[in-house]
Design a protein around this motif. Structure first.
Motif, PDB file in Angstrom:
ATOM      1  N   LYS A 300       0.815  -1.227   0.000  1.00 34.68           N
ATOM      2  CA  LYS A 300       0.000   0.000   0.000  1.00 34.68           C
ATOM      3  C   LYS A 300       0.848   1.278   0.000  1.00 34.68           C
ATOM      4  O   LYS A 300       0.356   2.355  -0.308  1.00 34.68           O
ATOM      5  CB  LYS A 300      -0.938   0.025   1.221  1.00 34.68           C
ATOM      6  N   ARG A 305       0.999  -0.522  -9.669  1.00 33.42           N
ATOM      7  CA  ARG A 305      -0.142  -1.421  -9.832  1.00 33.42           C
ATOM      8  C   ARG A 305       0.126  -2.346 -11.002  1.00 33.42           C
ATOM      9  O   ARG A 305       0.791  -1.959 -11.962  1.00 33.42           O
ATOM     10  CB  ARG A 305      -1.411  -0.637 -10.138  1.00 33.42           C
ATOM     11  N   LEU A 306      -0.408  -3.535 -10.929  1.00 31.69           N
ATOM     12  CA  LEU A 306      -0.240  -4.439 -12.062  1.00 31.69           C
ATOM     13  C   LEU A 306      -1.162  -3.989 -13.186  1.00 31.69           C
ATOM     14  O   LEU A 306      -2.388  -4.034 -13.041  1.00 31.69           O
ATOM     15  CB  LEU A 306      -0.601  -5.873 -11.668  1.00 31.69           C
ATOM     16  N   GLY A 308      -3.329  -4.095 -16.409  1.00 31.24           N
ATOM     17  CA  GLY A 308      -4.078  -5.207 -17.028  1.00 31.24           C
ATOM     18  C   GLY A 308      -4.785  -6.069 -16.008  1.00 31.24           C
ATOM     19  O   GLY A 308      -5.335  -7.121 -16.354  1.00 31.24           O
ATOM     20  N   PHE A 309      -4.784  -5.627 -14.735  1.00 32.47           N
ATOM     21  CA  PHE A 309      -5.501  -6.368 -13.690  1.00 32.47           C
ATOM     22  C   PHE A 309      -6.542  -5.458 -13.065  1.00 32.47           C
ATOM     23  O   PHE A 309      -6.252  -4.307 -12.764  1.00 32.47           O
ATOM     24  CB  PHE A 309      -4.535  -6.876 -12.612  1.00 32.47           C
ATOM     25  N   ARG A 312     -12.548  -1.122 -14.284  1.00 25.16           N
ATOM     26  CA  ARG A 312     -13.387  -0.047 -13.751  1.00 25.16           C
ATOM     27  C   ARG A 312     -14.865  -0.446 -13.729  1.00 25.16           C
ATOM     28  O   ARG A 312     -15.620  -0.024 -12.874  1.00 25.16           O
ATOM     29  CB  ARG A 312     -13.226   1.188 -14.643  1.00 25.16           C
ATOM     30  N   LYS A 315     -16.712  -5.872 -12.080  1.00 29.69           N
ATOM     31  CA  LYS A 315     -16.214  -6.013 -10.716  1.00 29.69           C
ATOM     32  C   LYS A 315     -16.052  -7.469 -10.302  1.00 29.69           C
ATOM     33  O   LYS A 315     -15.447  -7.767  -9.277  1.00 29.69           O
ATOM     34  CB  LYS A 315     -17.153  -5.291  -9.733  1.00 29.69           C
ATOM     35  N   TYR A 357      -4.391 -11.901  -2.303  1.00 30.79           N
ATOM     36  CA  TYR A 357      -4.590 -10.449  -2.470  1.00 30.79           C
ATOM     37  C   TYR A 357      -5.431 -10.182  -3.707  1.00 30.79           C
ATOM     38  O   TYR A 357      -6.397  -9.432  -3.678  1.00 30.79           O
ATOM     39  CB  TYR A 357      -3.231  -9.741  -2.589  1.00 30.79           C
ATOM     40  N   ARG A 361      -9.749  -9.544  -3.967  1.00 30.65           N
ATOM     41  CA  ARG A 361     -10.183  -8.261  -4.558  1.00 30.65           C
ATOM     42  C   ARG A 361     -10.713  -8.429  -5.976  1.00 30.65           C
ATOM     43  O   ARG A 361     -11.020  -7.461  -6.647  1.00 30.65           O
ATOM     44  CB  ARG A 361      -9.010  -7.268  -4.560  1.00 30.65           C
TER      45      ARG A 361
HETATM   46  N1  ACO Z   1      -2.731  -3.951  -8.876  1.00 26.83           N
HETATM   47  C1  ACO Z   1      -2.679  -4.016  -7.498  1.00 26.83           C
HETATM   48  N2  ACO Z   1      -3.715  -3.683  -6.698  1.00 26.83           N
HETATM   49  C2  ACO Z   1      -4.838  -3.243  -7.291  1.00 26.83           C
HETATM   50  C3  ACO Z   1      -4.947  -3.158  -8.698  1.00 26.83           C
HETATM   51  C4  ACO Z   1      -3.855  -3.546  -9.493  1.00 26.83           C
HETATM   52  N3  ACO Z   1      -3.924  -3.501 -10.825  1.00 26.83           N
HETATM   53  N4  ACO Z   1      -6.194  -2.701  -9.010  1.00 26.83           N
HETATM   54  C5  ACO Z   1      -6.827  -2.510  -7.849  1.00 26.83           C
HETATM   55  N5  ACO Z   1      -6.014  -2.847  -6.797  1.00 26.83           N
HETATM   56  C6  ACO Z   1      -6.393  -2.862  -5.390  1.00 26.83           C
HETATM   57  C7  ACO Z   1      -6.466  -1.483  -4.806  1.00 26.83           C
HETATM   58  O1  ACO Z   1      -5.246  -1.073  -4.245  1.00 26.83           O
HETATM   59  C8  ACO Z   1      -7.561  -1.638  -3.792  1.00 26.83           C
HETATM   60  O2  ACO Z   1      -7.021  -2.309  -2.669  1.00 26.83           O
HETATM   61  P1  ACO Z   1      -7.607  -1.992  -1.183  1.00 26.83           P
HETATM   62  O3  ACO Z   1      -9.043  -2.433  -1.230  1.00 26.83           O
HETATM   63  O4  ACO Z   1      -6.751  -2.793  -0.276  1.00 26.83           O
HETATM   64  O5  ACO Z   1      -7.463  -0.509  -0.995  1.00 26.83           O
HETATM   65  C9  ACO Z   1      -8.527  -2.622  -4.429  1.00 26.83           C
HETATM   66  O6  ACO Z   1      -7.718  -3.406  -5.320  1.00 26.83           O
HETATM   67  C10 ACO Z   1      -9.631  -1.968  -5.192  1.00 26.83           C
HETATM   68  O7  ACO Z   1      -9.047  -1.017  -6.054  1.00 26.83           O
HETATM   69  P2  ACO Z   1      -9.798   0.230  -6.647  1.00 26.83           P
HETATM   70  O8  ACO Z   1      -8.781   1.211  -7.122  1.00 26.83           O
HETATM   71  O9  ACO Z   1     -10.838   0.687  -5.696  1.00 26.83           O
HETATM   72  O10 ACO Z   1     -10.529  -0.431  -7.859  1.00 26.83           O
HETATM   73  P3  ACO Z   1     -11.169   0.343  -8.991  1.00 26.83           P
HETATM   74  O11 ACO Z   1     -12.272  -0.547  -9.415  1.00 26.83           O
HETATM   75  O12 ACO Z   1     -11.476   1.724  -8.629  1.00 26.83           O
HETATM   76  O13 ACO Z   1     -10.019   0.407 -10.097  1.00 26.83           O
HETATM   77  C11 ACO Z   1      -8.796  -0.011 -12.020  1.00 26.83           C
HETATM   78  C12 ACO Z   1     -10.088  -0.265 -11.268  1.00 26.83           C
HETATM   79  C13 ACO Z   1      -8.555   1.478 -12.185  1.00 26.83           C
HETATM   80  C14 ACO Z   1      -8.944  -0.630 -13.407  1.00 26.83           C
HETATM   81  C15 ACO Z   1      -7.633  -0.640 -11.244  1.00 26.83           C
HETATM   82  O14 ACO Z   1      -7.896  -2.010 -11.045  1.00 26.83           O
HETATM   83  C16 ACO Z   1      -6.283  -0.457 -11.932  1.00 26.83           C
HETATM   84  O15 ACO Z   1      -5.641   0.562 -11.734  1.00 26.83           O
HETATM   85  N6  ACO Z   1      -5.844  -1.470 -12.743  1.00 26.83           N
HETATM   86  C17 ACO Z   1      -4.596  -1.373 -13.451  1.00 26.83           C
HETATM   87  C18 ACO Z   1      -4.744  -0.515 -14.681  1.00 26.83           C
HETATM   88  C19 ACO Z   1      -5.542  -1.156 -15.758  1.00 26.83           C
HETATM   89  O16 ACO Z   1      -5.363  -2.303 -16.139  1.00 26.83           O
HETATM   90  N7  ACO Z   1      -6.455  -0.369 -16.298  1.00 26.83           N
HETATM   91  C20 ACO Z   1      -7.279  -0.753 -17.427  1.00 26.83           C
HETATM   92  C21 ACO Z   1      -8.492  -1.450 -16.988  1.00 26.83           C
HETATM   93  S1  ACO Z   1      -9.624  -1.447 -18.297  1.00 26.83           S
HETATM   94  C22 ACO Z   1     -10.742  -0.300 -17.862  1.00 26.83           C
HETATM   95  O17 ACO Z   1     -10.949  -0.069 -16.713  1.00 26.83           O
HETATM   96  C23 ACO Z   1     -11.515   0.393 -18.946  1.00 26.83           C
END
Ligand code: ACO
Length: 433
Positions: A300, A305-306, A308-309, A312, A315, A357, A361
């Protein structure tokens, strides 16, 4: 489209209660219709990023992110990906129904008749710097189509004229995209070969060259066809809304599609799969220690962030990722490519799918993760990934634009709450401090 009316919503403002109609969609999604809110109450709603705002009613695509549902015109994405083809899905999106065999044959032949782009447009490519990002080139050239077909600027168009433009843009986009790639690597462009189908033709224009034979691998063509189907529409996202918004001013279809292409370019929208490969490259250059980067993603106090994981909208799971994972596995097996980057991707996928983890999630690999891997395995360079996404999204944008026109939607014109300075008098330059 079935729109059921139900009990109105009530809102009390400054002591007066107003009734607002509630609209219910086919799948029971509910909306408070605020079209008359400002006229009736003097208030507007504020919704930065429009996350709670329905900009339209639409009969094109249904998406339920919680349940992992994606349907085009009512048909589940799983069935379309398994049984259909990209041009059939394009027909479905654009015309709202599955075509008969005769209709599909005609649609395919109408498209293949328009795959050439005007010879004068070839010169545009010579003028772009060789390092130009292909999205910038593609969007500009697509917009330039409006200068070659100025009749499309009419505000009143017959359905035959609209069909012709739709065929032209669907047909020319792959040529424009492949030429942008050829130009970027300094190779001669390849003219379309209309004995190929849509996807084969694109692969041919991308990878063939005049000095050797090029054989289209059916596994590659099939994986690409699936990928394009999976990307063909995703309801009112940033680019689709842009296409509708630009089109609402009665701008022509080419200009509207060019605007959608630009909206897709950004890393928060279509650029995600490029970021996946950039992340894999970074892990590789760092020595390829996947566990180290997984730990960083979980930490944290670390902003990494990874890529592709997670998603938005989806869920629980991304229905497209499930389908494409299979195609990805098949493709990698068939091509037998040995690539450190793809190895890192596979390791990351394994770790993330079993690490609590990510499991807790629900952070599974999304469609961009697999599409990035597939494109890389096919030999498509990272900068072209967003172009591939745009090629897939094209029928969706067209369908959204056509629907907006057919619905007679007004020009898009959001409002604002002004928070700047109040009235003040101009100060002469010599008197300013
Ligand atoms: N790697 C590690 N941890 C993550 C990741 C990730 N890729 N994505 C979410 N988490 C964790 C967060 O830290 C959070 O943890 P917590 O509950 O302990 O605080 C939890 O998972 C939820 O994360 P949020 O940010 O609330 O999830 P949200 O749904 O808002 O975000 C998003 C989605 C932006 C796609 C996010 O997963 C991310 O940044 N992914 C990586 C970027 C990516 O691949 N983006 C393209 C996705 S395609 C699209 O969305 C159109």
């Amino acid at each position: 489209m079935s729109e059921k009316e139900q009990q109105p919503a009530q809102i009390t403002l400054d002591g007066t209660t107003y009734s607002l109609p509630v609209i219910v969609g086919t799948e029971n999604e509910k909306a408070i219709d605020i079209t008359k809110l400002r006229d009736q109450t003097g208030y507007i709603t504020l919704d930065s990023g429009y996350k709670n705002t329905g900009a339209t009613t639409s009969a094109v695509t249904f998406l339920d992110g919680e349940e992992g549902i994606l349907r085009y015109r009512g048909y589940p994405i799983e069935q379309l990906a398994e049984k259909s083809t990209f041009t059939e899905v394009s027909y479905l999106l654009v015309y709202g129904k599955l075509p008969t065999k005769t209709e599909l044959d005609k649609f395919n032949s109408d498209i293949s008749r328009h795959t050439l782009v005007h010879e004068d447009m070839k010169r545009f490519y010579e003028a772009y710097p060789s390092k130009a990002h292909p999205m910038g080139v593609v969007a500009s050239v697509v917009c330039s189509l409006s200068t070659f077909y100025p009749e499309n600027n009419k505000t009143k168009r017959t359905s035959a004229e609209i069909d012709l433009t739709v065929h032209r843009v669907l047909a020319k986009f792959p040529t424009i995209a492949a030429w942008a790639y050829k130009n970027s690597i300094g190779h001669p462009i390849m003219y379309p070969k209309n004995s190929h189908n849509y996807v084969e033709n694109f692969l041919y224009m991308m990878f063939a060259n005049p000095s050797e034979e090029y054989e289209i691998d059916p596994v590659v063509a099939n994986a690409l066809d699936k990928l394009l189907i999976l990307h063909a529409d995703h309801e009112q996202n940033c680019s689709a809304s842009t296409v509708r918004m630009v089109g609402s001013s009665k701008a022509n279809l080419y200009a509207s599609i060019a605007a959608g292409t630009i909206a897709l370019w950004g890393p928060l929208h279509g650029g995600a799969n490029q970021e996946v490969i950039e992340m894999l490259d970074m892990i590789h250059e760092d020595g390829g220690n996947v566990d180290k980067w997984v730990e960083k993603a979980k930490d944290k106090n670390d902003s990494f962030r990874l890529m592709g994981f997670g998603h938005r909208v989806y869920k629980n799971f991304d229905p497209r990722a499930k389908i494409i994972k299979q195609a990805c596995d098949q493709l990698l097996n068939k091509l037998g490519v040995h690539d450190d980057i793809l190895e890192i991707a596979k390791k990351l996928e394994e770790v993330a799918l079993r690490d609590p983890y990510f499991v807790e999630r629900k952070l599974y690999p999304n469609v961009d993760f697999y599409s990035g891997i597939i494109y890389r395995a096919m030999g498509i360079p990272t900068e072209m990934f967003t172009v591939m996404f745009a090629l897939g999204r094209l029928p969706g944008w067209i369908a959204q634009w056509k629907e907006m026109i057919a619905n007679g939607e007004p020009i898009g014109r959001p409002r604002q709450i002004y928070v700047g300075e109040g009235l003040r008098d101009y100060v002469n330059i010599g008197d300013r401090v």
